[in-house]
Write an enzyme that holds these catalytic residues in place. Structure first.
Site, PDB file in Angstrom:
ATOM      1  N   GLY A 305       3.601 -15.673 -27.786  1.00  0.00           N
ATOM      2  CA  GLY A 305       3.134 -15.567 -29.168  1.00  0.00           C
ATOM      3  C   GLY A 305       4.156 -16.172 -30.116  1.00  0.00           C
ATOM      4  N   GLU A 306       4.274 -15.606 -31.303  1.00  0.00           N
ATOM      5  CA  GLU A 306       5.193 -16.060 -32.358  1.00  0.00           C
ATOM      6  C   GLU A 306       4.810 -17.409 -32.953  1.00  0.00           C
ATOM      7  OE1 GLU A 306       9.260 -16.115 -31.066  1.00  0.00           O
ATOM      8  OE2 GLU A 306       9.227 -14.072 -30.287  1.00  0.00           O
ATOM      9  N   GLY A 307       3.783 -18.072 -32.419  1.00  0.00           N
ATOM     10  CA  GLY A 307       3.467 -19.440 -32.810  1.00  0.00           C
ATOM     11  C   GLY A 307       4.159 -20.475 -31.947  1.00  0.00           C
TER      12      GLY A 307
END
Length: 340
Positions: A305-307
């Site tokens: 995740g997190e981009g």
């Protein structure tokens, strides 16, 4: 369906791709110095970008990753291998520049933005009742729209969202099951790394959340309110806001994919403006992408995740635009094409 003036105006501004720009990009691809189709996905991606940006020869003017964090009451059900306090600890890590998204955003030349806009002290436990009030859901969307507008005003036209929230694969699986109709077991993964017993308990928790809340999978607001999360709602707003500004929306992993499903239910035309960055290890991610007709650019066995996946894909998106813009045509290069 009326949501709020800002959300309604944003959705109304999202329409089909620019057909003239698409046609011009397709025509140019056909006369560049290469066999037709030989650049594969780069060609179709450049044509999609032309339609999204409304430019026959699309130019990426700026890149942004908007990272959103939120707590989840359902973490109390033991659905994550990590404690809830990791969420604020990781936010401090983002601010300090030490997270994976910081490294990858720097590599991509993106601007990782972290906006402090508290909706509440975490979404409620979806296994016991709705995640949030409708008012909070609207507030989430508006925060995301405003964040996207801020980045677009600063020159970004390639925008991604990233997430941080211990327990957030649980609402993401619930959203995916509700929207796509897929069985809960087929969309639920190990998240931060729960064991077999933990996975079975997680599946049972999600089934209970859907049974307790009965979300209407055709209604994005209902799904967000009942089984969503604050960061998921903000990310959905980011996507709506970016699409309304004719920006390309880079969809990251499972949590961003769940947000994309919410935005898609609110505005079906938005899917044309999505670029799926990668296929997450989380099984529900691919289910959601397929429902929206999206094919990811990368499969790197990522699930952070997190981009991070979106940041990794941004140079590929930019490369597609540059090939269309910078390659010579057969005529310009004095090269015989297949018809000569």
């Amino acid at each position: 369906m009326t949501i709020s003036p800002l959300v309604d105006q944003t959705i109304a501004a999202i329409g089909p791709l620019d057909a003239a720009a698409v046609a011009a990009a397709e025509a140019r691809q056909g006369v560049l110095t290469k066999p037709p189709g030989s650049l594969g996905r780069l060609e179709s991606l450049s044509i999609q970008l032309a339609g999204i940006l409304g430019q026959p020869i699309p130019q990426i003017t700026g890149k942004a990753v908007i990272v959103v964090a939120g707590d989840h009451g359902v973490a109390a059900e033991g659905v994550s291998a990590f404690p809830a306090e990791v969420t604020p600890q990781m936010v401090f890590n983002f601010v300090a520049g030490g997270a994976a998204i910081n490294a990858l955003a720097r590599h991509a030349g993106a601007n990782p933005g972290l906006t402090i806009a508290k909706v509440g002290y975490g979404a409620a436990n979806i296994a016991r009742g709705p995640a949030m009030s409708r008012e909070d859901a609207v507030r989430c969307l508006e925060i995301g729209i405003n964040a996207a507008n801020e980045q677009a005003d600063a020159g970004a036209n390639l925008i991604a969202g990233g997430d941080m929230g211990i327990g957030n694969t649980t609402p993401s699986a619930a959203i995916t099951a509700a929207v796509t109709g897929a069985d809960v077991a087929s969309v639920t993964g190990r998240g931060t790394g729960v064991d077999d017993a933990g996975l079975e308990a997680k599946i049972a928790t999600i089934r209970r959340a859907l049974e307790v809340n009965q979300p209407d999978g055709s209604d994005g607001m209902d799904v967000l309110t009942k089984v969503g999360g604050f960061e998921i709602g903000v990310l959905a707003g980011v996507m709506l806001g970016a699409a309304a500004r004719n920006c390309a929306v880079v969809v990251d992993g499972f949590i961003s994919g769940a947000a994309a499903l919410i935005a898609w239910r609110l505005c079906p035309d938005i899917a044309q403006r999505y670029i799926a960055a990668h296929r997450s290890v989380e099984p529900g991610h691919n289910v959601g992408l397929q429902a929206m007709g999206l094919s990811p650019l990368l499969d790197m066995e990522m699930r952070l995740g997190e981009g991070t996946g979106a940041a990794l894909a941004m140079p590929i998106v930019e490369a597609a635009a540059k090939c269309l813009a910078e390659m010579a045509t057969f005529t310009e290069a004095g090269v015989s094409d297949g018809d000569d």
